[in-house]
Design a protein around this motif. Structure first.
Motif, PDB file in Angstrom:
ATOM      1  N   TYR A   1      42.468  37.670  41.229  1.00  8.04           N
ATOM      2  CA  TYR A   1      41.710  36.592  41.859  1.00  8.04           C
ATOM      3  C   TYR A   1      40.840  35.872  40.839  1.00  8.04           C
ATOM      4  O   TYR A   1      40.483  36.423  39.797  1.00  8.04           O
ATOM      5  N   HIS A   2      40.446  34.655  41.205  1.00 10.04           N
ATOM      6  CA  HIS A   2      39.319  34.013  40.533  1.00 10.04           C
ATOM      7  C   HIS A   2      38.075  34.343  41.362  1.00 10.04           C
ATOM      8  O   HIS A   2      38.063  34.159  42.584  1.00 10.04           O
ATOM      9  N   PRO A   3      37.015  34.838  40.740  1.00 15.76           N
ATOM     10  CA  PRO A   3      35.847  35.293  41.504  1.00 15.76           C
ATOM     11  C   PRO A   3      35.245  34.232  42.418  1.00 15.76           C
ATOM     12  O   PRO A   3      34.818  34.546  43.537  1.00 15.76           O
ATOM     13  N   ALA A   4      35.198  32.976  41.970  1.00 17.50           N
ATOM     14  CA  ALA A   4      34.595  31.934  42.793  1.00 17.50           C
ATOM     15  C   ALA A   4      35.350  31.763  44.106  1.00 17.50           C
ATOM     16  O   ALA A   4      34.748  31.601  45.175  1.00 17.50           O
ATOM     17  N   ARG A   5      36.677  31.792  44.037  1.00 15.40           N
ATOM     18  CA  ARG A   5      37.461  31.643  45.264  1.00 15.40           C
ATOM     19  C   ARG A   5      37.297  32.853  46.172  1.00 15.40           C
ATOM     20  O   ARG A   5      37.138  32.715  47.390  1.00 15.40           O
ATOM     21  N   LEU A   6      37.323  34.056  45.606  1.00 12.84           N
ATOM     22  CA  LEU A   6      37.181  35.246  46.434  1.00 12.84           C
ATOM     23  C   LEU A   6      35.805  35.284  47.101  1.00 12.84           C
ATOM     24  O   LEU A   6      35.687  35.627  48.278  1.00 12.84           O
ATOM     25  N   LEU A   7      34.766  34.919  46.361  1.00 14.81           N
ATOM     26  CA  LEU A   7      33.429  34.892  46.945  1.00 14.81           C
ATOM     27  C   LEU A   7      33.357  33.935  48.132  1.00 14.81           C
ATOM     28  O   LEU A   7      32.814  34.273  49.192  1.00 14.81           O
ATOM     29  N   ALA A   8      33.892  32.742  47.960  1.00 15.22           N
ATOM     30  CA  ALA A   8      33.851  31.755  49.034  1.00 15.22           C
ATOM     31  C   ALA A   8      34.687  32.200  50.224  1.00 15.22           C
ATOM     32  O   ALA A   8      34.285  32.041  51.385  1.00 15.22           O
ATOM     33  N   GLU A   9      35.861  32.766  49.962  1.00 17.61           N
ATOM     34  CA  GLU A   9      36.737  33.191  51.053  1.00 17.61           C
ATOM     35  C   GLU A   9      36.161  34.401  51.782  1.00 17.61           C
ATOM     36  O   GLU A   9      36.295  34.517  53.005  1.00 17.61           O
ATOM     37  N   ALA A  10      35.514  35.303  51.056  1.00 17.37           N
ATOM     38  CA  ALA A  10      34.874  36.447  51.699  1.00 17.37           C
ATOM     39  C   ALA A  10      33.720  35.971  52.581  1.00 17.37           C
ATOM     40  O   ALA A  10      33.545  36.455  53.711  1.00 17.37           O
ATOM     41  N   GLY A  11      32.948  35.014  52.078  1.00 18.88           N
ATOM     42  CA  GLY A  11      31.879  34.455  52.895  1.00 18.88           C
ATOM     43  C   GLY A  11      32.418  33.786  54.139  1.00 18.88           C
ATOM     44  O   GLY A  11      31.872  33.943  55.247  1.00 18.88           O
ATOM     45  N   PHE A  12      33.509  33.045  53.986  1.00 25.86           N
ATOM     46  CA  PHE A  12      34.153  32.394  55.123  1.00 25.86           C
ATOM     47  C   PHE A  12      34.602  33.425  56.161  1.00 25.86           C
ATOM     48  O   PHE A  12      34.362  33.262  57.363  1.00 25.86           O
ATOM     49  N   CYS A  13      35.260  34.494  55.689  1.00 21.58           N
ATOM     50  CA  CYS A  13      35.757  35.530  56.604  1.00 21.58           C
ATOM     51  C   CYS A  13      34.623  36.196  57.363  1.00 21.58           C
ATOM     52  O   CYS A  13      34.726  36.465  58.571  1.00 21.58           O
ATOM     53  N   ASP A  14      33.531  36.486  56.663  1.00 16.95           N
ATOM     54  CA  ASP A  14      32.414  37.140  57.338  1.00 16.95           C
ATOM     55  C   ASP A  14      31.799  36.217  58.380  1.00 16.95           C
ATOM     56  O   ASP A  14      31.455  36.651  59.483  1.00 16.95           O
ATOM     57  N   ALA A  15      31.686  34.937  58.045  1.00 16.39           N
ATOM     58  CA  ALA A  15      31.100  33.989  58.987  1.00 16.39           C
ATOM     59  C   ALA A  15      32.009  33.757  60.194  1.00 16.39           C
ATOM     60  O   ALA A  15      31.558  33.785  61.338  1.00 16.39           O
ATOM     61  N   ILE A  16      33.298  33.561  59.945  1.00 21.68           N
ATOM     62  CA  ILE A  16      34.214  33.234  61.038  1.00 21.68           C
ATOM     63  C   ILE A  16      34.425  34.426  61.968  1.00 21.68           C
ATOM     64  O   ILE A  16      34.776  34.266  63.138  1.00 21.68           O
ATOM     65  N   SER A  17      34.213  35.649  61.452  1.00 17.87           N
ATOM     66  CA  SER A  17      34.368  36.860  62.268  1.00 17.87           C
ATOM     67  C   SER A  17      33.048  37.328  62.868  1.00 17.87           C
ATOM     68  O   SER A  17      32.983  38.407  63.459  1.00 17.87           O
ATOM     69  N   ASN A  18      32.008  36.521  62.708  1.00 14.69           N
ATOM     70  CA  ASN A  18      30.673  36.887  63.204  1.00 14.69           C
ATOM     71  C   ASN A  18      30.176  38.196  62.590  1.00 14.69           C
ATOM     72  O   ASN A  18      29.660  39.080  63.265  1.00 14.69           O
ATOM     73  N   GLY A  19      30.363  38.310  61.277  1.00 12.76           N
ATOM     74  CA  GLY A  19      29.811  39.449  60.555  1.00 12.76           C
ATOM     75  C   GLY A  19      30.595  40.733  60.703  1.00 12.76           C
ATOM     76  O   GLY A  19      30.022  41.826  60.654  1.00 12.76           O
ATOM     77  N   ARG A  20      31.931  40.626  60.821  1.00 13.90           N
ATOM     78  CA  ARG A  20      32.748  41.835  60.998  1.00 13.90           C
ATOM     79  C   ARG A  20      33.548  42.222  59.755  1.00 13.90           C
ATOM     80  O   ARG A  20      34.388  43.123  59.806  1.00 13.90           O
ATOM     81  N   LEU A  21      33.292  41.586  58.617  1.00 12.90           N
ATOM     82  CA  LEU A  21      34.090  41.858  57.422  1.00 12.90           C
ATOM     83  C   LEU A  21      33.672  43.145  56.737  1.00 12.90           C
ATOM     84  O   LEU A  21      32.487  43.401  56.522  1.00 12.90           O
TER      85      LEU A  21
END
Length: 358
Positions: A82-102
């Motif tokens: 991975y590129h860290p910037a993309r993984l960071l953004a995608e992880a943040g997206f996943c946590d937000a879209i799942s209402n903090g379930r990541l």
């Protein structure tokens, strides 16, 4: 005491399509949510039929909208790819879209076949992993951050899509490397371990090894959230048990072939199954693993949990091309009977979300 399901999403042959494999995993996740499991985990693999999920975080984002309470995890994101910037953004997206379930599981990878095709040297993977972990912590906990390492460099940067869990989503490190296990213990991360197809003796060795590592760090291993990945299957149908074990053996054969660089394929995708020098006879597999009747599985799982003392057990639900309908029945059986019985025998409770579902 938490329980999860682990999905490798294998395509054992062309009698399956990739679409069928994907939709089966989605259906299993929804079933696990309804059955009261705590977490659904998705592996990451590329370029072969060993595992079809190229992005656990894409899976998390998709099933977040189809589930209500189950937590959703990567097991694991292979950081050097991975590129860290993309993984960071995608992880943040996943946590937000799942209402903090990541639940963010990470690892350094082991299949050179994949590394070659990403243009990454596998011998650099451990160093990249350790630098990447530092970047993850900075990017998730600081509004603006910088990093200067041998492999990764960041000028002052800020990740726009941020996780809702504070200070960050739980980080799980999947590793058998003692130094990396020590790092997880030292920094308060969770650990994923597996005994593969081995039995109680291997679990005792793992417990002793982890306890020694923690003691060297001045810690108690029971203060670390340890998760155990385990093949387990309950049925009174001997043919079903045999099929599950045969598929578990298939999974190990392909994994070893890719790990030790002896995999063969006629078309560059479908890895041929070949006997491994590490094969375990079926009778020994039956003796090693929690398989058999419901009562036998409960008894064996209680024994194993008392030995290793994990806080999470993730069950491998569909190795190889094991029957999809039997897998759904198994998920329901674990949720309705096996998990409640194990918790009762151990005198423990699950997370609040699980207790409400039981």
């Amino acid at each position: 005491m938490e329980f999860g399901i682990f999905m490798l999403m294998q395509q054992r042959g062309y009698h399956q399509t990739s679409d069928q494999v994907l939709r089966a995993a989605v259906e299993q996740t929804v079933a696990a949510d309804q059955a009261g499991f705590d977490t659904a985990w998705y592996a990451e693999h590329h370029f072969s039929n060993y595992g079809l999920c190229p992005s656990p975080l894409m899976m998390v984002s998709h099933v977040a909208g189809l589930t209500k309470r189950i937590r959703l995890g990567s097991a694991v994101c292979v950081l050097p790819m991975y590129h860290p910037a993309r993984l960071l953004a995608e992880a943040g997206f996943c946590d937000a879209i799942s209402n903090g379930r990541l639940e963010l599981g990470i690892g350094s990878g082991y299949q050179n076949y994949e590394f070659e095709r990403f243009g990454v040297k596998i011998e650099d993977a451990p160093a990249i992993f350790h630098e990447f972990l530092e970047v993850l912590k900075k990017g998730m906990t600081q509004k603006g951050f910088t990093y200067e390492g041998q492999h990764l460099r960041f000028p002052l940067s800020s990740i726009s899509m941020r996780a809702v869990q504070k200070p960050m989503p739980p980080i799980w490190i999947a590793t058998g490397n003692p130094e990396t296990q020590a790092l997880a213990v030292r920094e308060g991360h969770s650990l994923f371990v597996t005994a593969l197809l081995n039995g109680a003796d291997r679990l005792r060795q793992m417990r002793d090894g982890l306890a020694a590592i923690a003691a060297k760090e001045g810690r108690d291993i029971d203060d670390t959230r340890v998760g155990l990945l385990r093949c387990a299957f309950a049925s009174d149908n001997d043919a079903e048990i045999t099929s599950y074990l045969e598929n578990a053996r298939y999974q190990r054969r392909i994994s070893e072939a890719l790990k030790f660089r002896r995999a063969h394929s006629d078309d560059g995708f479908l890895v041929r199954e070949e006997a491994s020098p590490n094969d375990i006879p079926f009778d020994q597999m039956r003796a090693n693993l929690p398989v058999g009747s419901v009562d036998q599985v409960i008894e064996r799982m209680v024994e194993e949990i008392r030995i290793l003392k994990p806080k999470h057990v993730a069950i491998q639900v569909q190795p190889g091309d094991f029957d999809a309908r039997a897998t759904l029945r198994q998920i329901e059986l674990w949720g309705n009977r096996i998990i409640p019985a194990i918790r009762k025998e151990l005198g423990v409770r699950g997370p609040a979300s699980s207790i409400a579902a039981e």
